[in-house]
Every structure is written in C-alpha cells, then in structure tokens.
Write a protein that holds these residues in place. Structure first.
Motif, PDB file in Angstrom:
ATOM      1  N   LYS A 108       0.849  -1.195   0.000  1.00  0.00           N
ATOM      2  CA  LYS A 108       0.000   0.000   0.000  1.00  0.00           C
ATOM      3  C   LYS A 108       0.884   1.244   0.000  1.00  0.00           C
ATOM      4  CE  LYS A 108      -4.342  -1.424   2.004  1.00  0.00           C
ATOM      5  NZ  LYS A 108      -5.330  -1.183   3.042  1.00  0.00           N
ATOM      6  N   ASP A 109       0.521   2.179  -0.849  1.00  0.00           N
ATOM      7  CA  ASP A 109       1.272   3.438  -0.865  1.00  0.00           C
ATOM      8  C   ASP A 109       0.698   4.397   0.164  1.00  0.00           C
ATOM      9  OD1 ASP A 109      -1.057   4.373  -1.983  1.00  0.00           O
ATOM     10  OD2 ASP A 109      -0.226   4.738  -3.977  1.00  0.00           O
ATOM     11  N   GLU A 110       1.215   5.630   0.191  1.00  0.00           N
ATOM     12  CA  GLU A 110       0.776   6.597   1.212  1.00  0.00           C
ATOM     13  C   GLU A 110      -0.691   6.987   1.073  1.00  0.00           C
ATOM     14  OE1 GLU A 110       2.614   8.351  -2.296  1.00  0.00           O
ATOM     15  OE2 GLU A 110       3.514   7.135  -0.760  1.00  0.00           O
ATOM     16  N   ARG A 111      -1.303   6.755  -0.090  1.00  0.00           N
ATOM     17  CA  ARG A 111      -2.723   7.063  -0.289  1.00  0.00           C
ATOM     18  C   ARG A 111      -3.613   5.865   0.003  1.00  0.00           C
ATOM     19  NH1 ARG A 111      -2.560   9.640  -6.141  1.00  0.00           N
ATOM     20  NH2 ARG A 111      -3.295  11.712  -5.573  1.00  0.00           N
ATOM     21  N   GLY A 112      -3.016   4.731   0.347  1.00  0.00           N
ATOM     22  CA  GLY A 112      -3.793   3.537   0.663  1.00  0.00           C
ATOM     23  C   GLY A 112      -4.116   2.675  -0.532  1.00  0.00           C
ATOM     24  N   ARG A 113      -3.489   2.967  -1.682  1.00  0.00           N
ATOM     25  CA  ARG A 113      -3.720   2.174  -2.879  1.00  0.00           C
ATOM     26  C   ARG A 113      -2.634   1.111  -2.984  1.00  0.00           C
ATOM     27  NH1 ARG A 113      -3.833   6.709  -7.356  1.00  0.00           N
ATOM     28  NH2 ARG A 113      -1.935   7.098  -6.193  1.00  0.00           N
TER      29      ARG A 113
END
Length: 122
Positions: A108-113
């Motif tokens: 997961k990246d910092e945006r939650g994707r």
C-alpha cells in the motif's frame, strides 16, 4: 479383463499392527481378549485404531480403512506415485510455482492504494 497397470504395491506387511484391549463395559470377557487393533504406517506417520467391533478381524478391516483415508497417508501415497511415475512431486510443483518470476508483490502506498513493489524495496 482390466487394462490397469500396477503402479505401487502396499500390503499389510507395510504397516505395524498392535492388538489392544477395548475397555468399557463387558465384564471379564473384555479383560481377557484383545479385539481392538492399532495400526501405524511409519513412512507417512499415519495412525489409526478400531475397538468398536467384537472381533479382531472386524477391527483390523476398520482400522485399515481409517488409516488409508488419513490425510497423512494420502499425501504420502500421492508423493510415492509421483516418484514412481517420474512426475514432479507436489512439493516440486509448488517450488516451481513460487519462483520469483511467478510472484507479484504489492504494497500500500501513502494514499492507501495497492501498487507493485520493486524488488529493491523488499
């Protein structure tokens, strides 16, 4: 006539048979005879026992039926048949499937994707 070809032979000699006393109600007769049976198959680690029947023969049949349906015995049998036929064993198939080129790792990246992770990041 059958077109089957024998792949593997497993007999009662491949198992360890131990007579046991059944226990429970039944009086003195239960204390004098050993109608129960415990069977084990060392290569697979499978064990089974049967004490329900009145005769040792009935209990031997039931114990054999139980041990041959044990997941450990079935797994051992599958591997042995694969080896005899020259086919890859289930462990070899899993190893091949788990090779690095067949895996995709996502984080997961910092945006939650979810995004695919680079091998360097791991």
């Amino acid at each position: 006539m059958s077109n089957r070809e024998k792949i593997l032979s497993i007999t009662a000699k491949d198992f360890d048979w131990t007579p046991i006393r059944s226990g429970g109600p039944g009086g003195q007769h239960r204390n004098k005879v050993e109608p129960g049976i415990r069977v084990s198959h060392k290569p697979s680690g499978a064990n089974a026992e049967a004490v329900e029947g009145r005769s040792q023969l009935m209990n031997r049949r039931e114990a054999f039926r139980r041990i041959t349906s044990d997941p450990r015995f079935m797994s051992w049998l599958t591997i042995r048949i694969s080896e005899v036929n020259g086919m890859p064993t289930p462990e070899e198939v899993v190893e091949k499937m788990m090779a690095d080129e067949n895996l995709r790792v996502e984080v997961k990246d910092e945006r939650g994707r979810w995004t695919e992770a680079s091998p360097e990041a791991l």
